[in-house]
Design a protein around this motif. Structure first.
Motif, PDB file in Angstrom:
ATOM      1  N   VAL A   1      34.280  -6.023  10.711  1.00  0.00           N
ATOM      2  CA  VAL A   1      33.452  -4.827  10.578  1.00  0.00           C
ATOM      3  C   VAL A   1      32.068  -5.184  10.036  1.00  0.00           C
ATOM      4  O   VAL A   1      31.056  -4.568  10.412  1.00  0.00           O
ATOM      5  N   ILE A   2      32.001  -6.192   9.171  1.00  0.00           N
ATOM      6  CA  ILE A   2      30.683  -6.658   8.706  1.00  0.00           C
ATOM      7  C   ILE A   2      29.935  -7.304   9.865  1.00  0.00           C
ATOM      8  O   ILE A   2      28.724  -7.098  10.038  1.00  0.00           O
ATOM      9  N   GLY A   3      30.646  -8.095  10.697  1.00  0.00           N
ATOM     10  CA  GLY A   3      30.016  -8.679  11.875  1.00  0.00           C
ATOM     11  C   GLY A   3      29.520  -7.616  12.835  1.00  0.00           C
ATOM     12  O   GLY A   3      28.450  -7.750  13.443  1.00  0.00           O
ATOM     13  N   PHE A   4      30.283  -6.530  12.980  1.00  0.00           N
ATOM     14  CA  PHE A   4      29.858  -5.407  13.819  1.00  0.00           C
ATOM     15  C   PHE A   4      28.542  -4.831  13.311  1.00  0.00           C
ATOM     16  O   PHE A   4      27.620  -4.577  14.098  1.00  0.00           O
ATOM     17  N   ALA A   5      28.434  -4.630  12.000  1.00  0.00           N
ATOM     18  CA  ALA A   5      27.205  -4.086  11.424  1.00  0.00           C
ATOM     19  C   ALA A   5      26.037  -5.055  11.556  1.00  0.00           C
ATOM     20  O   ALA A   5      24.876  -4.637  11.652  1.00  0.00           O
ATOM     21  N   ALA A   6      26.335  -6.351  11.577  1.00  0.00           N
ATOM     22  CA  ALA A   6      25.280  -7.368  11.656  1.00  0.00           C
ATOM     23  C   ALA A   6      25.137  -7.940  13.058  1.00  0.00           C
ATOM     24  O   ALA A   6      24.481  -8.968  13.250  1.00  0.00           O
ATOM     25  N   SER A   7      25.721  -7.289  14.071  1.00  0.00           N
ATOM     26  CA  SER A   7      25.740  -7.850  15.428  1.00  0.00           C
ATOM     27  C   SER A   7      24.340  -8.063  15.991  1.00  0.00           C
ATOM     28  O   SER A   7      24.103  -9.026  16.726  1.00  0.00           O
ATOM     29  N   SER A   8      23.400  -7.173  15.654  1.00  0.00           N
ATOM     30  CA  SER A   8      22.030  -7.356  16.156  1.00  0.00           C
ATOM     31  C   SER A   8      21.389  -8.592  15.550  1.00  0.00           C
ATOM     32  O   SER A   8      20.635  -9.303  16.222  1.00  0.00           O
ATOM     33  N   MET A   9      21.701  -8.887  14.280  1.00  0.00           N
ATOM     34  CA  MET A   9      21.172 -10.089  13.630  1.00  0.00           C
ATOM     35  C   MET A   9      21.819 -11.345  14.219  1.00  0.00           C
ATOM     36  O   MET A   9      21.183 -12.391  14.318  1.00  0.00           O
ATOM     37  N   LEU A  10      23.094 -11.218  14.597  1.00  0.00           N
ATOM     38  CA  LEU A  10      23.826 -12.369  15.119  1.00  0.00           C
ATOM     39  C   LEU A  10      23.648 -12.553  16.621  1.00  0.00           C
ATOM     40  O   LEU A  10      24.115 -13.548  17.178  1.00  0.00           O
ATOM     41  N   ALA A  11      23.002 -11.576  17.272  1.00  0.00           N
ATOM     42  CA  ALA A  11      22.797 -11.603  18.733  1.00  0.00           C
ATOM     43  C   ALA A  11      24.126 -11.740  19.465  1.00  0.00           C
ATOM     44  O   ALA A  11      24.279 -12.530  20.400  1.00  0.00           O
ATOM     45  N   MET A  12      25.121 -10.954  19.032  1.00  0.00           N
ATOM     46  CA  MET A  12      26.441 -10.962  19.648  1.00  0.00           C
ATOM     47  C   MET A  12      26.829  -9.532  19.989  1.00  0.00           C
ATOM     48  O   MET A  12      26.437  -8.594  19.291  1.00  0.00           O
ATOM     49  N   PRO A  13      27.624  -9.326  21.052  1.00  0.00           N
ATOM     50  CA  PRO A  13      28.024  -7.971  21.438  1.00  0.00           C
ATOM     51  C   PRO A  13      28.873  -7.309  20.355  1.00  0.00           C
ATOM     52  O   PRO A  13      29.760  -7.933  19.776  1.00  0.00           O
ATOM     53  N   GLU A  14      28.608  -6.022  20.111  1.00  0.00           N
ATOM     54  CA  GLU A  14      29.398  -5.278  19.137  1.00  0.00           C
ATOM     55  C   GLU A  14      30.877  -5.234  19.527  1.00  0.00           C
ATOM     56  O   GLU A  14      31.755  -5.245  18.665  1.00  0.00           O
ATOM     57  N   SER A  15      31.145  -5.190  20.831  1.00  0.00           N
ATOM     58  CA  SER A  15      32.519  -5.035  21.295  1.00  0.00           C
ATOM     59  C   SER A  15      33.414  -6.200  20.889  1.00  0.00           C
ATOM     60  O   SER A  15      34.619  -6.023  20.676  1.00  0.00           O
ATOM     61  N   LEU A  16      32.853  -7.385  20.788  1.00  0.00           N
ATOM     62  CA  LEU A  16      33.661  -8.526  20.360  1.00  0.00           C
ATOM     63  C   LEU A  16      34.236  -8.282  18.974  1.00  0.00           C
ATOM     64  O   LEU A  16      35.406  -8.562  18.701  1.00  0.00           O
ATOM     65  N   PHE A  17      33.416  -7.742  18.086  1.00  0.00           N
ATOM     66  CA  PHE A  17      33.882  -7.475  16.727  1.00  0.00           C
ATOM     67  C   PHE A  17      34.844  -6.300  16.705  1.00  0.00           C
ATOM     68  O   PHE A  17      35.764  -6.255  15.881  1.00  0.00           O
ATOM     69  N   LEU A  18      34.635  -5.337  17.619  1.00  0.00           N
ATOM     70  CA  LEU A  18      35.563  -4.216  17.715  1.00  0.00           C
ATOM     71  C   LEU A  18      36.961  -4.697  18.094  1.00  0.00           C
ATOM     72  O   LEU A  18      37.962  -4.296  17.471  1.00  0.00           O
ATOM     73  N   PHE A  19      37.053  -5.569  19.085  1.00  0.00           N
ATOM     74  CA  PHE A  19      38.365  -6.073  19.497  1.00  0.00           C
ATOM     75  C   PHE A  19      38.943  -7.040  18.466  1.00  0.00           C
ATOM     76  O   PHE A  19      40.171  -7.108  18.285  1.00  0.00           O
ATOM     77  N   ALA A  20      38.093  -7.793  17.785  1.00  0.00           N
ATOM     78  CA  ALA A  20      38.590  -8.655  16.711  1.00  0.00           C
ATOM     79  C   ALA A  20      39.177  -7.814  15.586  1.00  0.00           C
ATOM     80  O   ALA A  20      40.233  -8.145  15.023  1.00  0.00           O
ATOM     81  N   PHE A  21      38.517  -6.709  15.255  1.00  0.00           N
ATOM     82  CA  PHE A  21      38.993  -5.805  14.210  1.00  0.00           C
ATOM     83  C   PHE A  21      40.353  -5.215  14.572  1.00  0.00           C
ATOM     84  O   PHE A  21      41.314  -5.304  13.802  1.00  0.00           O
ATOM     85  N   THR A  22      40.435  -4.613  15.750  1.00  0.00           N
ATOM     86  CA  THR A  22      41.690  -3.969  16.147  1.00  0.00           C
ATOM     87  C   THR A  22      42.800  -4.983  16.383  1.00  0.00           C
ATOM     88  O   THR A  22      43.966  -4.740  16.041  1.00  0.00           O
ATOM     89  N   GLY A  23      42.465  -6.139  16.952  1.00  0.00           N
ATOM     90  CA  GLY A  23      43.480  -7.168  17.176  1.00  0.00           C
ATOM     91  C   GLY A  23      44.054  -7.702  15.884  1.00  0.00           C
ATOM     92  O   GLY A  23      45.270  -7.935  15.768  1.00  0.00           O
ATOM     93  N   SER A  24      43.196  -7.893  14.872  1.00  0.00           N
ATOM     94  CA  SER A  24      43.688  -8.408  13.592  1.00  0.00           C
ATOM     95  C   SER A  24      44.599  -7.399  12.910  1.00  0.00           C
ATOM     96  O   SER A  24      45.639  -7.765  12.337  1.00  0.00           O
ATOM     97  N   LEU A  25      44.235  -6.107  12.962  1.00  0.00           N
ATOM     98  CA  LEU A  25      45.072  -5.094  12.327  1.00  0.00           C
ATOM     99  C   LEU A  25      46.362  -4.859  13.111  1.00  0.00           C
ATOM    100  O   LEU A  25      47.407  -4.554  12.528  1.00  0.00           O
ATOM    101  N   ALA A  26      46.291  -4.989  14.436  1.00  0.00           N
ATOM    102  CA  ALA A  26      47.520  -4.902  15.228  1.00  0.00           C
ATOM    103  C   ALA A  26      48.470  -6.031  14.840  1.00  0.00           C
ATOM    104  O   ALA A  26      49.694  -5.833  14.736  1.00  0.00           O
ATOM    105  N   ALA A  27      47.923  -7.230  14.624  1.00  0.00           N
ATOM    106  CA  ALA A  27      48.754  -8.358  14.192  1.00  0.00           C
ATOM    107  C   ALA A  27      49.331  -8.112  12.801  1.00  0.00           C
ATOM    108  O   ALA A  27      50.506  -8.410  12.542  1.00  0.00           O
ATOM    109  N   ALA A  28      48.502  -7.576  11.887  1.00  0.00           N
ATOM    110  CA  ALA A  28      48.981  -7.295  10.532  1.00  0.00           C
ATOM    111  C   ALA A  28      50.093  -6.260  10.547  1.00  0.00           C
ATOM    112  O   ALA A  28      51.122  -6.408   9.877  1.00  0.00           O
TER     113      ALA A  28
END
Length: 446
Positions: free
Chosen positions: A300-327
């Motif tokens: 979620v921090i990466g999502f908020a900083a995605s413009s600074m990191l020049a990375m798509p927001e969606s990658l962090f969205l799926f990382a967030f949901t995938g990690s919680l699905a695993a948990a």
């Protein structure tokens, strides 16, 4: 007034010197540096020594606690001033952040000691620290604003102060009083990082965010599903998630905390008799919460900083949901599967006693798949999974990430857990695997 409360008041008075930073400018570090030298090498007796002396200072003959506190403040003051004096000038820590970090710790300790004099309850002490630290951090930022041309919006100031107070309270709960310098530096650096993000926080949003996260945190503590440190960690994660991600992100996160916490209480006496129950009556501590949700926090921090990191927001969205699905998947598979007598080691399929690391049952596996499905459905309903393509396929990707993370947890349990790698580290690696599977599949499939 006890000596501990007087001492906390003395430290708060020293911390208040940070408000002189706007007037002192480049010399903002000088008062704290001078006090650090006096505490370490000059003051070894008398009323001032007795006021600031912590246990152990009498034996050493110097004010170690005061010296460490003021040295940490000196370091933050230099971060707020020295870069501006460089040629060419570099980005410095905002003066308001320096002041907030010092005041949150200094006055938070006063709140904690004052409450502890009246109530012998760890929750009350933590609440006193957090509330007073939050108020001091917020007022400190506005005091700087009145003395400088800097502009701090009230919602942003409240968010920074609340985050700083929660982090400081959490660290103070798991560290010792002598570690206050580390707490102050950690809070200052974290708040400095958050000031670099583009934060568009409305006043009503921050009020509702604080109210909702605190209510959920207290409920978890009252129901016995979280310890004091677990509650603090959960409230902090919830606040950051709802502010940096949004309500949908928070709903997915809180579903894990709620369902996971209740599953630990499910047939707890039976699990206790079988030797597979969680410690502390099933109450989750900070290590357990972070082991399961640290990857989600980074996402979620990466999502908020995605413009600074020049990375798509969606990658962090799926990382967030995938990690919680695993948990969620791992938690339910363990809590439900531990109630059955037919576990098999995932690597060899040999029968093993209940509670064996890496042992799985078909009932637990089904429960784990169901847990991942709950997160996938919530993500499908509440989050923009269709950013890359079909949202239904996105939900399947989240489900697969959860199952993948659960499987990795079992494999690690059967192969490496129990030696140098503990359960919390395995949980972290499993959620990381879930995040990577979901984000990777999102890139490949969607």
């Amino acid at each position: 007034m006890t000596s501990t409360l007087r001492r906390a008041g003395g430290f708060a008075a020293v911390g208040t010197l940070s408000l002189a930073a706007p007037a002192l400018g480049a010399a903002a570090a000088v008062p704290f540096a001078v006090i650090a030298v006096l505490a370490a090498f000059v003051v070894d007796d008398g009323p001032m020594f007795e006021l600031f002396a912590r246990p152990g200072d009498h034996q050493d003959g110097r004010l170690n606690g005061l010296a460490g506190f003021t040295l940490a403040a000196t370091g933050l003051a230099l971060l707020a001033t020295a870069p501006r004096l460089a040629t060419p000038p570099r980005q410095a820590m905002p003066t308001s952040v320096f002041v907030a970090a010092v005041l949150i710790l200094a006055y938070g300790n006063v709140g904690e000691k004052a409450v502890s004099e009246r109530w012998d309850d760890p929750f009350a002490a933590v609440a006193g620290f957090t509330v007073v630290g939050f108020l001091a951090g917020t007022l400190g930022q506005f005091a700087v604003q009145t003395l400088t041309s800097a502009s701090v919006a009230l919602p942003t100031a409240a968010f920074l102060a609340a985050t700083g107070a929660l982090v400081a309270a959490l660290l103070r709960s798991v560290l010792f009083e002598r570690d206050d310098p580390l707490v102050m530096l950690s809070v200052g650096l974290l708040l400095w990082f958050f000031t670099q993000l583009v934060l568009d926080i409305a006043g009503l949003d921050i009020v509702l965010s604080l109210a909702v996260t605190v209510a959920f945190g207290y409920t978890a503590y009252a129901l016995g599903t979280a310890s004091v440190t677990g509650m603090l960690t959960g409230v902090l994660l919830g606040l950051l998630t709802i502010v940096l991600g949004g309500v949908g992100w928070f709903a997915v996160l809180i579903s894990f905390f709620a369902i996971g916490g209740l599953s630990a209480k499910f047939k707890y006496d039976d699990k206790l008799d079988r030797g597979v129950a969680e410690d502390n009556d099933g109450a989750r501590g900070s290590g357990n919460v972070l082991g399961n949700a640290a990857v989600a926090l980074f996402a979620v921090i990466g999502f908020a900083a995605s413009s600074m990191l020049a990375m798509p927001e969606s990658l962090f969205l799926f990382a967030f949901t995938g990690s919680l699905a695993a948990a969620m998947s791992d938690t339910l598979s363990s809590e439900i599967g531990g109630l059955y007598d037919t576990p098999r080691l995932i690597t060899t399929l040999e029968r093993v006693p209940a509670g064996t690391d890496g042992g799985v049952t078909w009932q637990g596996e089904l429960a784990g798949i169901g847990g991942a499905a709950v997160v996938a459905v919530l993500a499908f309903v509440l989050l923009p999974l269709g950013t890359f393509g079909d949202p239904l396929v996105g939900a399947v990707v989240v489900l697969l990430g959860g199952i993948g993370g659960m499987t990795v947890d079992s494999i690690l349990g059967a192969t490496v857990e129990g030696g140098r790698i503990g359960n919390q580290a395995v949980n972290f690696l499993a959620t990381l695997a879930g995040a990577l599977v979901s984000a990777g599949l999102a890139v490949v499939i969607l």
